[in-house]
Design a protein around this motif. Structure first.
Motif, PDB file in Angstrom:
ATOM      1  N   TYR A  83      -0.175 -15.117  61.891  1.00  0.00           N
ATOM      2  CA  TYR A  83       1.038 -15.716  62.474  1.00  0.00           C
ATOM      3  C   TYR A  83       1.455 -17.003  61.767  1.00  0.00           C
ATOM      4  N   GLU A 107      -0.793 -24.740  69.831  1.00  0.00           N
ATOM      5  CA  GLU A 107      -0.134 -23.921  68.805  1.00  0.00           C
ATOM      6  C   GLU A 107      -0.956 -22.668  68.501  1.00  0.00           C
ATOM      7  N   GLU A 158       8.946 -18.802  72.236  1.00  0.00           N
ATOM      8  CA  GLU A 158       9.229 -18.719  70.796  1.00  0.00           C
ATOM      9  C   GLU A 158       9.588 -17.294  70.386  1.00  0.00           C
ATOM     10  N   TYR A 159       8.891 -16.334  70.915  1.00  0.00           N
ATOM     11  CA  TYR A 159       9.220 -14.949  70.557  1.00  0.00           C
ATOM     12  C   TYR A 159      10.583 -14.553  71.120  1.00  0.00           C
ATOM     13  N   LYS A 166      -1.075 -20.069  71.492  1.00  0.00           N
ATOM     14  CA  LYS A 166       0.153 -19.321  71.813  1.00  0.00           C
ATOM     15  C   LYS A 166       0.180 -17.955  71.110  1.00  0.00           C
ATOM     16  N   THR A 167      -0.686 -17.758  70.108  1.00  0.00           N
ATOM     17  CA  THR A 167      -0.705 -16.481  69.382  1.00  0.00           C
ATOM     18  C   THR A 167      -1.115 -15.314  70.283  1.00  0.00           C
ATOM     19  N   TYR A 207       4.728 -18.860  62.258  1.00  0.00           N
ATOM     20  CA  TYR A 207       5.012 -19.498  63.558  1.00  0.00           C
ATOM     21  C   TYR A 207       4.133 -20.728  63.793  1.00  0.00           C
ATOM     22  N   LYS A 260      13.073 -16.651  71.401  1.00  0.00           N
ATOM     23  CA  LYS A 260      14.014 -17.314  70.494  1.00  0.00           C
ATOM     24  C   LYS A 260      14.205 -16.506  69.202  1.00  0.00           C
ATOM     25  N   HIS A 261      13.142 -15.853  68.772  1.00  0.00           N
ATOM     26  CA  HIS A 261      13.219 -15.035  67.563  1.00  0.00           C
ATOM     27  C   HIS A 261      13.722 -13.622  67.850  1.00  0.00           C
ATOM     28  N   LYS A 293       4.664 -21.222  75.802  1.00  0.00           N
ATOM     29  CA  LYS A 293       5.281 -21.614  74.527  1.00  0.00           C
ATOM     30  C   LYS A 293       5.426 -20.392  73.612  1.00  0.00           C
ATOM     31  N   GLY A 294       4.390 -19.575  73.568  1.00  0.00           N
ATOM     32  CA  GLY A 294       4.436 -18.376  72.736  1.00  0.00           C
ATOM     33  C   GLY A 294       5.537 -17.420  73.173  1.00  0.00           C
TER      34      GLY A 294
END
Ligand code: F0G
Length: 355
Positions: free
Chosen positions: A10, A164, A203-204, A167-168, A13, A206-207, A199-200
Motif C-alpha cells: 500500500y 497510518e 481514504e478508500y 489503516k491498511t 497510500y 475518497k479514491h 481513516k482507511g
C-alpha cells in the motif's frame, strides 16, 4: 511477485519515500473468514459475517501493521531507541521490529497485568522490559514524559505512523469484499485502531473504491469503558487485559469515528466476552484473545437489541485483533481441564465411549 508486507503493498497510500528503509516482518494480508455458524450462534443466521484474523500477523496481533511503518520512519529519522507503554501486544511488536533492525526497545508494562505470551515475546526479542507498579494509563503518561525529554521515539498509537500503518486493514477488507462491510465491530482500548480503520475507510472512499462507509461499532469491556461512561476510569478492570485502559489517548478520534459513521460504542461484560471467546474457538476453529472476542460479544449484544438487524443479510466484519495463544492462562481458566486417565487401553476406551 511474492507478498512483502503492508508498506510494499500500500505504498501509494502511506507516508514513505524511496529513502525510507522498509522494516518489515511480512505483516498484513490476513485472512477474512466467513463465519456462518457463529452468525447462527449470535442469533442472526442470515448475516454475511466475516472475521478478520489479525492474530495471523507475525507477532500475533494487528500492532505489526502500525509497527512496520513507525519503525521504518524511526530508522529513517535515525532513531537509536524506541519506547512504548503496553498492555502487551504493542510491546511484543515493538520488540520484534526493533530486534530485526537493531535498535534499542524500552517497554513499560502494568505489573502483573499482561498476558504470558506477550511478556515472553518482549523478553525473547531482547527489549528492556520494566514492569511498573501502576496501570497502562500510568505507563503511557511516563513514556510520554520520557520521550519528550530524551532521544527515544514513542511508538504508541499516538505516533501518527502507527495509525497510518494500521489503516491498511480497512484497505484489505475492501480489496477482498469489493465494498466496505455495512457494520464493523471491534474492541476499543487506547482507541488507536478504531481511528486507523476509520481513516482507511475514508481514504478508500475518497479514491472512489467504495460507495458506502461502514458503521463503526466499538466495544469496550464493562469495567474499562471510559468512552461509553463519558469519563476516565482510574482503576479499569477486565479479564481482557489488552483493553484494560481507563483514559484512551485517541478518545476524541474514536468518538468522531463513531459519530461520523453513524455507529456506536457499547460495553460487554467479562462473562459475555468469555462466552464469545469460547464460541469462536469451538464453533469456528478460531482462537483469538479475550479482547478480540469482545467484538463478537458486542455484535451479539447489538443483534439482541436490534431484531431488524438480526434478521437482515447485512455484511458485517468483526476484527479479531490478537491470537488466542497470547493468553494461554485465560484459555485454561475458561474450559474444563483435561482428564487424567491411566495409560491403559481399557481405561481410555471406558472414558471415550466410542460405541
Ligand atoms: N485488541 C488487542 C488484542 C489489543 O492488544 C489492543 C490494544 C486492542 C484490541 C485495542 O486497540 O488500543 O487501538 O483501541 N493493545 C494495546 C497494547 C493497548 O499495548 O498492546 P486500541
Amino acid at each position: 511477485m511474492s507478498y512483502r508486507g503492508v508498506i510494499d503493498r500500500y505504498r501509494a497510500y502511506l507516508p514513505v519515500t524511496d529513502k525510507t528503509p522498509v522494516i518489515s516482518l511480512c505483516e498484513g494480508n490476513t485472512p477474512l473468514l466467513r463465519a456462518s455458524k457463529l452468525a447462527q450462534w449470535i442469533g442472526a443466521g442470515k448475516l454475511n459475517l466475516y472475521l478478520k484474523l489479525e492474530g495471523m500477523n507475525p507477532t500475533g496481533s494487528f500492532k505489526d501493521r502500525g509497527m512496520t511503518l513507525a519503525m521504518s520512519k524511526a530508522v529513517e529519522q535515525k532513531t537509536r531507541a524506541v519506547i512504548t507503554a503496553s498492555t502487551g501486544n504493542t510491546s511484543a511488536s515493538a520488540a520484534a521490529y526493533s530486534a530485526r533492525v537493531g535498535v534499542r526497545c524500552i517497554v513499560l508494562i502494568p505489573g502483573g497485568a499482561i498476558a504470558l505470551g506477550k511478556l515472553s515475546q518482549a523478553v525473547m526479542h531482547g527489549a528492556d522490559v520494566l514492569s511498573i507498579d501502576g496501570n497502562f494509563d500510568d505507563a503511557l503518561r511516563l513514556v510520554r514524559e520520557i520521550s519528550d525529554q530524551y532521544p527515544v521515539t514513542l511508538v504508541n498509537s499516538i505516533n501518527p505512523y502507527r495509525i497510518e500503518g494500521q489503516k491498511t486493514a480497512s484497505f484489505e477488507i475492501i480489496d477482498e469484499l469489493g465494498e466496505a462491510p455495512a457494520y464493523q465491530f471491534m474492541p476499543v482500548g487506547n482507541a488507536g485502531n478504531i481511528t486507523a480503520y476509520w481513516k482507511g475507510y475514508l481514504e478508500y472512499q475518497k479514491h472512489g473504491k467504495i460507495r458506502q462507509l461502514p458503521r463503526m461499532m466499538g466495544v469496550q469491556a464493562a469495567g474499562a469503558a471510559p468512552i461509553v461512561r463519558g469519563a476516565p476510569i482510574s482503576n479499569p478492570q477486565t479479564i481482557a487485559t489488552a483493553i484494560r485502559i481507563g483514559n484512551p489517548a485517541s478518545w476524541k478520534q474514536a468518538v468522531a469515528a463513531r459519530d461520523e459513521s453513524g455507529g456506536g460504542i457499547d460495553t460487554v461484560t467479562d462473562d459475555e466476552i468469555v462466552e464469545a471467546y469460547k464460541a469462536l474457538a469451538s464453533l469456528e476453529g478460531v482462537f483469538c484473545e479475550p479482547a478480540s472476542a469482545a467484538s463478537v460479544a458486542g455484535l451479539k449484544k447489538y443483534a439482541c437489541l436490534h431484531p431488524d438487524f438480526a434478521a437482515s443479510q447485512e455484511t458485517v466484519a468483526c476484527i479479531l485483533t490478537g491470537h488466542g495463544l497470547k493468553d494461554p492462562d485465560r484459555a485454561l481458566a475458561s474450559v474444563a481441564k483435561p482428564k487424567n486417565v491411566k495409560a491403559d487401553l481399557k481405561a481410555i476406551l471406558n472414558e471415550l465411549k466410542l460405541g
